[in-house]
Design a protein around this motif. Structure first.
Motif, PDB file in Angstrom:
ATOM      1  N   GLU A 145      30.401  84.832  65.521  1.00  0.00           N
ATOM      2  CA  GLU A 145      31.079  85.812  66.364  1.00  0.00           C
ATOM      3  C   GLU A 145      31.198  85.344  67.810  1.00  0.00           C
ATOM      4  O   GLU A 145      32.111  85.741  68.526  1.00  0.00           O
ATOM      5  N   SER A 146      30.295  84.498  68.245  1.00  0.00           N
ATOM      6  CA  SER A 146      30.276  84.051  69.639  1.00  0.00           C
ATOM      7  C   SER A 146      31.253  82.912  69.907  1.00  0.00           C
ATOM      8  O   SER A 146      31.421  82.499  71.053  1.00  0.00           O
ATOM      9  N   LYS A 147      31.910  82.405  68.861  1.00  0.00           N
ATOM     10  CA  LYS A 147      32.779  81.251  69.043  1.00  0.00           C
ATOM     11  C   LYS A 147      34.218  81.571  68.713  1.00  0.00           C
ATOM     12  O   LYS A 147      34.513  82.401  67.858  1.00  0.00           O
ATOM     13  N   SER A 148      35.104  80.857  69.403  1.00  0.00           N
ATOM     14  CA  SER A 148      36.531  80.964  69.125  1.00  0.00           C
ATOM     15  C   SER A 148      36.871  80.152  67.887  1.00  0.00           C
ATOM     16  O   SER A 148      36.059  79.392  67.372  1.00  0.00           O
ATOM     17  N   GLY A 149      38.091  80.316  67.436  1.00  0.00           N
ATOM     18  CA  GLY A 149      38.565  79.543  66.307  1.00  0.00           C
ATOM     19  C   GLY A 149      39.003  80.417  65.152  1.00  0.00           C
ATOM     20  O   GLY A 149      38.491  81.504  64.944  1.00  0.00           O
ATOM     21  N   CYS A 150      39.959  79.929  64.398  1.00  0.00           N
ATOM     22  CA  CYS A 150      40.399  80.676  63.224  1.00  0.00           C
ATOM     23  C   CYS A 150      39.427  80.418  62.072  1.00  0.00           C
ATOM     24  O   CYS A 150      38.734  79.399  62.037  1.00  0.00           O
ATOM     25  N   LEU A 151      39.361  81.327  61.155  1.00  0.00           N
ATOM     26  CA  LEU A 151      38.484  81.189  60.004  1.00  0.00           C
ATOM     27  C   LEU A 151      39.175  80.361  58.915  1.00  0.00           C
ATOM     28  O   LEU A 151      40.416  80.301  58.864  1.00  0.00           O
ATOM     29  N   PRO A 152      38.405  79.702  58.057  1.00  0.00           N
ATOM     30  CA  PRO A 152      39.024  78.892  57.004  1.00  0.00           C
ATOM     31  C   PRO A 152      40.074  79.644  56.187  1.00  0.00           C
ATOM     32  O   PRO A 152      41.114  79.074  55.846  1.00  0.00           O
ATOM     33  N   ALA A 153      39.827  80.925  55.907  1.00  0.00           N
ATOM     34  CA  ALA A 153      40.781  81.698  55.110  1.00  0.00           C
ATOM     35  C   ALA A 153      42.102  81.926  55.836  1.00  0.00           C
ATOM     36  O   ALA A 153      43.127  82.202  55.208  1.00  0.00           O
ATOM     37  N   GLN A 154      42.085  81.804  57.175  1.00  0.00           N
ATOM     38  CA  GLN A 154      43.294  82.019  57.972  1.00  0.00           C
ATOM     39  C   GLN A 154      44.107  80.746  58.164  1.00  0.00           C
ATOM     40  O   GLN A 154      45.230  80.797  58.680  1.00  0.00           O
ATOM     41  N   LEU A 155      43.553  79.622  57.751  1.00  0.00           N
ATOM     42  CA  LEU A 155      44.217  78.342  57.994  1.00  0.00           C
ATOM     43  C   LEU A 155      45.610  78.227  57.378  1.00  0.00           C
ATOM     44  O   LEU A 155      46.536  77.766  58.064  1.00  0.00           O
ATOM     45  N   PRO A 156      45.816  78.609  56.117  1.00  0.00           N
ATOM     46  CA  PRO A 156      47.151  78.418  55.537  1.00  0.00           C
ATOM     47  C   PRO A 156      48.268  79.076  56.341  1.00  0.00           C
ATOM     48  O   PRO A 156      49.320  78.462  56.569  1.00  0.00           O
ATOM     49  N   ASP A 157      48.064  80.317  56.776  1.00  0.00           N
ATOM     50  CA  ASP A 157      49.098  81.009  57.545  1.00  0.00           C
ATOM     51  C   ASP A 157      49.347  80.320  58.879  1.00  0.00           C
ATOM     52  O   ASP A 157      50.503  80.190  59.319  1.00  0.00           O
TER      53      ASP A 157
END
Length: 238
Positions: A145-157
């Motif tokens: 929660e303290s870090k930026s970045g997209c989650l692996p599940a969001q990568l395809p989109d």
């Protein structure tokens, strides 16, 4: 006396940079990888332009900056000097919407793209006379929660969105793993390879930015192609 102090400081800086380069070489050899398969990104945030110039004149090409206004001042200063105008600048800080124009105009790479709206703005604001902006997706590999970045599940989109922008060149992934994590590098490399296999049209998908001063040996062993090193080269943050 001041000139002597400056010379000593420069010598120490060069020696630290050479030591990091040696460590990278040893890590590559130990992992049975080509030495030139890993790029050193010197993280120069908070450090003055003359320190960057010292390393650039010795052959260091890639520099990373977090703080936009400070970075722009250094970029503008150094691009006017023949020996340093060939520096490749990476933006590695967080990106708010009001920063995208300056980032798009001044940098060669952006390693912290995590949302489509940011990618879209970088694309739309990239000057037409410049090459496409190289971008990495910042991946929150450990779902912190303290870090930026997209989650692996969001990568395809996000990949689908970015590859549709003609002023961006999608190059790969960047991560900052959890301190207690033990296999984040391995998991990220596996995901990186899966994406390369799934999206054959990503012909420039070649960069895995992971590993810093304290863990670059482990990162290189796991397949990193770019390590981001600040304190081991420049010393403690100013």
């Amino acid at each position: 006396m001041k000139e002597i102090e400056n010379n000593i400081d420069s010598q120490n800086l060069i020696a630290s940079w050479q030591q990091v380069s040696k460590q990278m070489t040893q890590a590559c050899e130990h992992a049975a990888r080509q030495v030139d398969s890993v790029t050193l990104l010197a993280v120069s945030k908070t450090k003055p332009a003359d320190m960057i110039a010292t390393l650039a004149k010795k052959g260091q090409q890639h520099f990373g900056e977090n703080y936009l206004q400070e970075a722009i001042e250094k970029i503008d200063t150094l691009k006017r000097q023949p020996e340093t105008k060939g520096i490749i600048w990476h933006y590695i800080g967080s990106i708010q919407r009001n920063k995208t124009r300056d980032i798009a105009e001044h940098f060669d790479w952006v390693q912290t793209v995590e949302r489509d709206i940011i990618a879209q703005r970088l694309n739309d604001q990239r000057p037409a006379e410049l090459p496409a902006l190289n971008v990495l997706i910042q991946l929150n590999i450990d779902n912190e929660e303290s870090k930026s970045g997209c989650l692996p599940a969001q990568l395809p989109d996000l990949i689908t969105a970015i590859k549709g922008y003609d002023r961006l060149q999608l190059r790969g992934l960047m991560i900052i793993p959890a301190k207690e994590g033990t296999d984040a590098f391995t998991r990220t490399k596996q995901l990186f390879d899966e994406i390369k296999e799934t999206y054959a049209e990503l012909n420039a998908w070649d960069t895995l930015s992971m590993g810093m001063s304290g863990d670059m040996t482990e990162a290189i062993a796991s397949g990193s192609t770019m390590v981001r090193v600040g304190s081991a080269i420049f010393g403690a943050r100013a």
